[in-house]
Design a protein around this motif. Sequence first.
Motif, PDB file in Angstrom:
ATOM      1  N   UNK A   1      59.011  16.950  19.569  1.00  0.00           N
ATOM      2  CA  UNK A   1      59.045  17.494  20.925  1.00  0.00           C
ATOM      3  C   UNK A   1      58.098  16.796  21.915  1.00  0.00           C
ATOM      4  N   UNK A   2      56.942  16.389  21.476  1.00  0.00           N
ATOM      5  CA  UNK A   2      55.992  15.714  22.371  1.00  0.00           C
ATOM      6  C   UNK A   2      55.859  14.230  22.026  1.00  0.00           C
ATOM      7  N   UNK A   3      56.968  13.649  21.598  1.00  0.00           N
ATOM      8  CA  UNK A   3      56.967  12.237  21.206  1.00  0.00           C
ATOM      9  C   UNK A   3      56.497  11.365  22.360  1.00  0.00           C
ATOM     10  N   UNK A   4      55.753  10.339  22.008  1.00  0.00           N
ATOM     11  CA  UNK A   4      55.291   9.365  22.991  1.00  0.00           C
ATOM     12  C   UNK A   4      56.275   8.198  23.002  1.00  0.00           C
ATOM     13  N   UNK A   5      56.957   8.016  24.109  1.00  0.00           N
ATOM     14  CA  UNK A   5      57.948   6.957  24.263  1.00  0.00           C
ATOM     15  C   UNK A   5      57.316   5.788  24.999  1.00  0.00           C
ATOM     16  N   UNK A   6      57.672   4.572  24.616  1.00  0.00           N
ATOM     17  CA  UNK A   6      57.195   3.382  25.311  1.00  0.00           C
ATOM     18  C   UNK A   6      58.393   2.517  25.700  1.00  0.00           C
ATOM     19  N   UNK A   7      58.284   1.897  26.852  1.00  0.00           N
ATOM     20  CA  UNK A   7      59.315   0.968  27.305  1.00  0.00           C
ATOM     21  C   UNK A   7      59.233  -0.298  26.453  1.00  0.00           C
TER      22      UNK A   7
END
Length: 154
Positions: free
Chosen positions: A59-65
């Motif tokens: 739910x609080x995943x850290x996404x990176x470009x």
Amino acid sequence: MTVTLASATLASLSHRTGLAVLDHLERSARIPVVDGLHAQGDLIVVPLPLIAASVEARPRARWTEVPPEGVELLRGAAGGNPHTLVADPGTCRWTADVADAEGLALGIFEASAVVYLLHPEHGGTGCAPGAYVVRRQREQWSRGPALGARLVAD
């Protein structure tokens, strides 16, 4: 599964990322783009809808470009060759913060345009726009009466 050809070649991806490919690969070959399940060495790329019941971003995943030079997803056994995810700016995001019932997922990427996996030995594979899970591959083995499973080592 649909396979199309995109304009990227091994030479263009190698130049873009600085990651050399081995001499046995044809650098001018166009890289096929797949919208389904496909493998590259010890990785398997699975469309997220196929396994969404068992793999999801937390739910609080850290996404990176994903930057143009790519993101290393996995390095082969004993520090070997890397599998690198390559995308145009603003077209793909990646997270390794996933919940996976089988413990095989390295992460999830979401792409709004074609993205590529590049590997020095295996060359390149393209992924059509969509959401995908990148997992380690596992193989079954038997020795006499003993059965087991192990991760594929690349």
